[in-house]
Design an enzyme around this catalytic site. Structure first.
Site, PDB file in Angstrom:
ATOM      1  N   CYS A  72      25.237  25.688  30.049  1.00 55.24           N
ATOM      2  CA  CYS A  72      25.732  24.990  31.227  1.00 55.24           C
ATOM      3  C   CYS A  72      25.644  25.935  32.426  1.00 55.24           C
ATOM      4  O   CYS A  72      25.997  27.119  32.306  1.00 55.24           O
ATOM      5  CB  CYS A  72      27.184  24.567  30.993  1.00 55.24           C
ATOM      6  N   CYS A  78      33.588  28.586  34.949  1.00 59.68           N
ATOM      7  CA  CYS A  78      34.498  27.486  34.651  1.00 59.68           C
ATOM      8  C   CYS A  78      35.433  27.867  33.506  1.00 59.68           C
ATOM      9  O   CYS A  78      35.027  28.517  32.541  1.00 59.68           O
ATOM     10  CB  CYS A  78      33.672  26.250  34.284  1.00 59.68           C
ATOM     11  N   CYS A  81      35.034  25.793  29.090  1.00 57.05           N
ATOM     12  CA  CYS A  81      34.370  26.185  27.837  1.00 57.05           C
ATOM     13  C   CYS A  81      34.384  27.705  27.689  1.00 57.05           C
ATOM     14  O   CYS A  81      34.123  28.432  28.650  1.00 57.05           O
ATOM     15  CB  CYS A  81      32.928  25.682  27.808  1.00 57.05           C
ATOM     16  N   CYS A 160      28.359  19.308  34.398  1.00 54.21           N
ATOM     17  CA  CYS A 160      29.206  19.580  33.234  1.00 54.21           C
ATOM     18  C   CYS A 160      28.523  19.016  31.988  1.00 54.21           C
ATOM     19  O   CYS A 160      28.117  17.848  31.964  1.00 54.21           O
ATOM     20  CB  CYS A 160      30.574  18.931  33.418  1.00 54.21           C
ATOM     21  N   GLN A 286      41.970   9.653  21.718  1.00 56.72           N
ATOM     22  CA  GLN A 286      41.244  10.876  21.376  1.00 56.72           C
ATOM     23  C   GLN A 286      40.030  11.038  22.296  1.00 56.72           C
ATOM     24  O   GLN A 286      39.243  10.107  22.459  1.00 56.72           O
ATOM     25  CB  GLN A 286      40.787  10.825  19.921  1.00 56.72           C
ATOM     26  N   TYR A 315      54.546   9.438  16.219  1.00 58.83           N
ATOM     27  CA  TYR A 315      53.797   9.947  17.375  1.00 58.83           C
ATOM     28  C   TYR A 315      52.454   9.204  17.411  1.00 58.83           C
ATOM     29  O   TYR A 315      51.382   9.799  17.416  1.00 58.83           O
ATOM     30  CB  TYR A 315      53.581  11.457  17.287  1.00 58.83           C
ATOM     31  N   GLU A 336      56.272   5.820  19.159  1.00 60.60           N
ATOM     32  CA  GLU A 336      55.660   6.583  20.248  1.00 60.60           C
ATOM     33  C   GLU A 336      56.608   6.563  21.449  1.00 60.60           C
ATOM     34  O   GLU A 336      57.175   5.532  21.791  1.00 60.60           O
ATOM     35  CB  GLU A 336      54.310   5.981  20.624  1.00 60.60           C
ATOM     36  N   ASP A 381      51.323  12.791  13.880  1.00 54.66           N
ATOM     37  CA  ASP A 381      50.303  13.351  14.776  1.00 54.66           C
ATOM     38  C   ASP A 381      51.012  13.748  16.073  1.00 54.66           C
ATOM     39  O   ASP A 381      50.852  13.105  17.108  1.00 54.66           O
ATOM     40  CB  ASP A 381      49.210  12.307  15.040  1.00 54.66           C
ATOM     41  N   CYS A 408      47.022  19.225  16.618  1.00 53.58           N
ATOM     42  CA  CYS A 408      46.048  19.680  17.614  1.00 53.58           C
ATOM     43  C   CYS A 408      46.312  21.129  18.027  1.00 53.58           C
ATOM     44  O   CYS A 408      45.631  21.665  18.895  1.00 53.58           O
ATOM     45  CB  CYS A 408      46.043  18.770  18.837  1.00 53.58           C
TER      46      CYS A 408
END
Length: 452
Positions: A72, A78, A81, A160, A286, A315, A336, A381, A408
């Site tokens: 990129c 940036c 990443c 991007c 997601q 969740y 939730e 989750d 996550c």
């Protein structure tokens, strides 16, 4: 060795999340944004008895794991990443090692199922939040992502690589229009100005594109010409909605005080496993659609037989997991805290003809006290910070045989696994799932089993 010293060394390893380790003069120094094998020049920024930290000034020699192919143009500047210069197979190997080392610290005897990669490594994000600002103090208008290690400076993005090329076209069109019309951006320190964020969603499966311009209420420009320009773009996907969200909060988060639809509608469609999901501007979904299918397929494997069983999806967000499990379950109950997500979950379940899903709005900590059904299986989750200890104890109190935990943030998972162990649940299987190629983020799915 003292604070401010300029040092050089080889990066020995990178721990999760993004913690590079150098060994210099028998001292371990932690440095961010590095890759194993790089020879780097650093400045020592912190020196404590328990920890030393540095900041990379220059990469003297790249790592053998790096490649210059097809990078990129914004990589390195940036902050989005970190590992894009590594071959993807090396990224996966490093993330797998990081996650397994974390899980091994629990001391539990479990089966490791390896790491599952993303089906695509470019253009995989279905949502991206870009910020208005400047690349340096009092510079011209920029629109893009925050510079690495900077709170205020913005990298002016044009290409991007983790969003679809359609999103880059929209990004450039919006920025050029704002510059031509001398529209100001919001200064976070001064709390004045107009343009705040550009939030783009693009469905991987349908090509639907939703554009959301976020501003303060300080100015009142007419955006009809911008709408016309956007509608004239030659996109592979379809522009289904252009929105104007007004946000006067002091926080640098995207939120809505008021919203106007400038064109089309305020939602788009996405599909997972053939199920249709209506996604509104602020719905949680997601961000890697194809990666989510990999993640949820593993979740279905860990959940196992669901026929005639009651499943709690805690969740639950917009109810994606609940609806994937619902077709062969007796009932699925989702909980939730975000009311808009709950409404979206109910609407999506109706669209998909699923009448055995119930979605409740509220904090898991309090809502589970009100649930009348007894679950056979629980899926959790939680957000990045993991499960509140009191909620975790209540979840374990249901006494189900198995709990599937999707995380996550692996470090939060490891902390919660210790508490689950105190409540008679052992880790029996785990796998990493890479939903964010090029970055240091990684999801983990684990199966916990009750020990009598």
């Amino acid at each position: 060795m003292k604070k401010g010293d300029i040092l050089t060394g080889i990066v020995e390893k990178v721990d999760f999340p993004n913690k590079g380790i150098l060994q210099i003069e028998d001292q371990k120094i932690q440095v961010k944004n590095v890759i194993p094998g790089q020879n780097v020049e650093i400045r020592l920024t912190k020196k404590r008895k328990d920890r030393m930290q540095g900041m990379v000034l220059h990469v003297i020699e790249p790592s053998p794991l790096e490649t210059e192919a097809d990078l990129c143009p914004h990589f390195g500047q940036c902050g989005g990443c970190t590992y894009q210069s590594m071959g993807y197979e090396h990224q996966l190997a490093m993330k797998e090692k990081q996650v397994k080392e974390l899980l091994d610290t629990t001391g539990q005897d479990y089966t490791w199922d390896g790491i599952l990669g993303s089906p695509i490594t470019k253009g995989y994000r279905n949502k991206m939040e870009f910020s208005f600002g400047d690349e340096y103090k009092d510079g011209p208008l920029a629109l893009g992502l925050h510079k690495r290690n900077s709170t205020y400076d913005i990298v002016d993005v044009k290409e991007c690589q983790i969003v679809d090329p359609d999103c880059n076209q929209v990004l450039v069109c919006v920025k050029e229009y704002m510059k031509e019309n001398n529209i100001s951006f919001y200064h976070k320190m001064k709390h004045e100005g107009y343009l705040r964020h550009l939030v783009l969603r693009r469905s991987i499966k349908t090509g639907d594109i939703l554009v959301n311009l976020v501003t303060t209420t300080e100015e009142k420009p007419d955006f009809s010409a911008l709408v016309e320009k956007l509608c004239q773009l030659k996109l592979d996907g379809k522009l289904v909605g252009i929105l104007h969200t007004k946000n006067d909060s002091l926080s640098d988060t995207v939120q809505c005080d008021e919203m106007d639809i400038l064109y089309g509608k305020d939602w788009m469609e996405e599909y997972l496993f053939g199920l249709k999901f209506k996604i509104s501007p602020f719905s949680f979904f997601q961000t890697n659609t194809l990666g989510a299918e990999v993640l949820y397929e593993k979740a279905r494997e860990y959940v196992g037989e669901t026929k005639d069983k009651v499943i709690f999806d805690l969740y639950s967000g917009t109810g994606t997991i609940a609806q994937i499990l619902a077709p062969v379950a007796q009932k699925v109950v989702g909980v939730e805290i975000v009311e808009e997500a709950v409404e979206a979950a109910r609407e999506n379940a109706a669209i998909n003809g699923l009448d055995n899903c119930e979605f409740l709005a509220g904090d898991v900590l309090t809502v589970i006290d009100e649930l009348k059904e007894k679950p056979d299986i629980i899926v959790v989750d939680p957000p990045r910070d993991g499960i509140h200890p009191k909620a975790l104890t209540k979840i374990a109190g249901f006494g189900v045989k198995e709990i599937v935990y999707i995380s996550c943030k692996p470090t939060s998972l490891v902390r919660d696994l210790a508490l689950f162990e105190e409540n008679d649940y052992k880790l029996v299987r785990a796998a990493a799932v890479d939903q964010f190629p090029g970055t240091y983020h990684c999801e983990v799915i684990s199966l916990l089993r009750r020990v009598e």
